[in-house]
Enzyme design. Sequence first.
Site, PDB file in Angstrom:
ATOM      1  N   ARG A  70       0.711  -1.188  -0.166  1.00  0.00           N
ATOM      2  CA  ARG A  70       0.188  -0.026  -0.029  1.00  0.00           C
ATOM      3  C   ARG A  70       0.718   1.242  -0.115  1.00  0.00           C
ATOM      4  O   ARG A  70       0.534   2.172  -0.691  1.00  0.00           O
ATOM      5  CB  ARG A  70      -1.069   0.150   1.215  1.00  0.00           C
ATOM      6  CG  ARG A  70      -2.164  -0.702   1.064  1.00  0.00           C
ATOM      7  CD  ARG A  70      -2.623  -1.335   2.365  1.00  0.00           C
ATOM      8  NE  ARG A  70      -1.528  -2.173   2.716  1.00  0.00           N
ATOM      9  CZ  ARG A  70      -1.752  -3.515   2.403  1.00  0.00           C
ATOM     10  NH1 ARG A  70      -2.696  -3.744   1.914  1.00  0.00           N
ATOM     11  NH2 ARG A  70      -0.867  -4.366   2.768  1.00  0.00           N
ATOM     12  N   THR A  71       1.729   1.394   0.950  1.00  0.00           N
ATOM     13  CA  THR A  71       2.542   2.654   1.139  1.00  0.00           C
ATOM     14  C   THR A  71       3.231   3.182  -0.016  1.00  0.00           C
ATOM     15  O   THR A  71       3.128   4.139  -0.717  1.00  0.00           O
ATOM     16  CB  THR A  71       3.207   2.495   2.478  1.00  0.00           C
ATOM     17  OG1 THR A  71       2.492   2.244   3.340  1.00  0.00           O
ATOM     18  CG2 THR A  71       3.839   3.853   2.718  1.00  0.00           C
ATOM     19  N   LYS A  98      27.031  -1.948   0.082  1.00  0.00           N
ATOM     20  CA  LYS A  98      28.285  -1.904   0.088  1.00  0.00           C
ATOM     21  C   LYS A  98      28.828  -0.973   1.292  1.00  0.00           C
ATOM     22  O   LYS A  98      30.096  -0.779   1.491  1.00  0.00           O
ATOM     23  CB  LYS A  98      28.968  -1.019  -1.246  1.00  0.00           C
ATOM     24  CG  LYS A  98      28.250  -1.901  -2.288  1.00  0.00           C
ATOM     25  CD  LYS A  98      28.811  -0.971  -3.747  1.00  0.00           C
ATOM     26  CE  LYS A  98      27.732  -1.351  -4.957  1.00  0.00           C
ATOM     27  NZ  LYS A  98      27.870  -0.184  -5.832  1.00  0.00           N
ATOM     28  N   ARG A 119      10.952   3.715   3.821  1.00  0.00           N
ATOM     29  CA  ARG A 119      10.663   2.854   4.885  1.00  0.00           C
ATOM     30  C   ARG A 119      11.984   2.063   5.154  1.00  0.00           C
ATOM     31  O   ARG A 119      12.512   1.680   4.057  1.00  0.00           O
ATOM     32  CB  ARG A 119       9.529   1.774   4.314  1.00  0.00           C
ATOM     33  CG  ARG A 119       9.179   0.833   5.186  1.00  0.00           C
ATOM     34  CD  ARG A 119       8.191  -0.009   4.812  1.00  0.00           C
ATOM     35  NE  ARG A 119       6.964   0.644   5.146  1.00  0.00           N
ATOM     36  CZ  ARG A 119       5.649   0.186   4.879  1.00  0.00           C
ATOM     37  NH1 ARG A 119       5.497  -1.242   4.737  1.00  0.00           N
ATOM     38  NH2 ARG A 119       4.651   0.852   5.224  1.00  0.00           N
ATOM     39  N   HIS A 147       4.461   5.866  11.649  1.00  0.00           N
ATOM     40  CA  HIS A 147       3.899   5.687  10.371  1.00  0.00           C
ATOM     41  C   HIS A 147       3.184   6.688  10.069  1.00  0.00           C
ATOM     42  O   HIS A 147       1.919   6.880  10.176  1.00  0.00           O
ATOM     43  CB  HIS A 147       3.179   4.269  10.135  1.00  0.00           C
ATOM     44  CG  HIS A 147       3.084   3.721   8.794  1.00  0.00           C
ATOM     45  ND1 HIS A 147       3.295   4.645   7.575  1.00  0.00           N
ATOM     46  CD2 HIS A 147       2.731   2.748   8.172  1.00  0.00           C
ATOM     47  CE1 HIS A 147       2.942   3.937   6.432  1.00  0.00           C
ATOM     48  NE2 HIS A 147       2.612   2.857   6.652  1.00  0.00           N
TER      49      HIS A 147
HETATM   50  N1   CP Z   1      -0.403  -0.016   5.716  1.00  0.00           N
HETATM   51  C1   CP Z   1       0.581  -0.262   5.296  1.00  0.00           C
HETATM   52  O1   CP Z   1       1.827   0.533   5.697  1.00  0.00           O
HETATM   53  O2   CP Z   1       0.796  -1.432   4.289  1.00  0.00           O
HETATM   54  P1   CP Z   1       1.886  -1.749   3.407  1.00  0.00           P
HETATM   55  O3   CP Z   1       3.028  -2.278   4.452  1.00  0.00           O
HETATM   56  O4   CP Z   1       1.568  -2.566   2.626  1.00  0.00           O
HETATM   57  O5   CP Z   1       2.722  -0.407   2.784  1.00  0.00           O
END
Ligand code: CP
Length: 330
Positions: A70-71, A98, A119, A147
């Site tokens: 999603r993100t 590296k 991320r 998040h």
């Molecule tokens: N909600 C969420 O962070 O989903 P993903 O891990 O798929 O990005």
Amino acid sequence: MAKTSRSGVSQLTQWFTTRNILSVGDFKARDLETIFEVADSLEPINLGRTSSDLMKGLVLGTLFFEPSTRTRLSFETAMLRLGGNVINVIGNSSSLEKGESLRDMGRVVSCFADVIAMRHPTAFTVHELSEGSTVPVINAGDGANEHPTQAMLDLYTIRKNQRRLKGLKVGLLGDLKYGRAAHSLIRVLALYGTEFVLISHPSLKLPEELLRELKTLGCNAVETSDLRSAIQDLDVLYVTRVQKERFPNLVDYEQVKNEYRVDLKTLRGARRSLSILHPLPRLDEIASEVDADPRFGCFDQVANGVTIRMALLALVAGRIPKAPKGKKKK
Ligand code: CP
């Protein structure tokens, strides 16, 4: 409430330009309202009713060192729908392997991209990357820490579903220890005088410092392991997955992984106006039979994620949308 300009969006948008989005702790309620105003103005683009070149000529760099559906895809969709371009690093394909530092990587990617979304499995590494970056960096999830963009889209979804944010009673269920989406959402909900019901196995309770933070802000927070009783008078039930990847050993995970399951029987006695949310991915915490219930809002969250990320990209890039013709606010 944000002060609205003649262009239809807040005069407070200037505050966002070139800003990093690393923690929800940096945002006040009025800043979140600005994001929601801009998101509202961009929603027709996400719904395919109109097109846009708001981000034309700009590049988003997505750096994902941990799995995501999603993100990452919603950040990339948001940029593409606004006429911008996307470059990415996924997994172990970069020169971090590296031994390059995150700080250097931030400086380097700034030569290619105008905004970075990152991320990483380790808390606060996104802060390290941002120290080297010369362009805005957005936290797309750092370990069990935060998040922030998920919390903003969750709040936007609650605002749409409940038609208010103030004074709600919100139950958070599942992994409150390791769940970064829950940690960020709790912090933003605390700005609106939310009453919290924290439902978890005793080993997955909310970290003490976060609970103290809520109490300092004057929020009422009750901890329980009894979902059946807790669900009765909630406005929102926010369900989370037990975060297997964060457990130091799998024996502990196996003991708690199936502790809760929301099905139609669980929902008996819950309010008709309840919003059932989950950041996804889900395993077995919400039975698929719940998907047809009008209170189930998880896929609305996914769609709202693109709209919110459009707004955030536009705001940090200083590309503020004009109000649609005929829709000017007074
Ligand atoms: N909600 C969420 O962070 O989903 P993903 O891990 O798929 O990005």
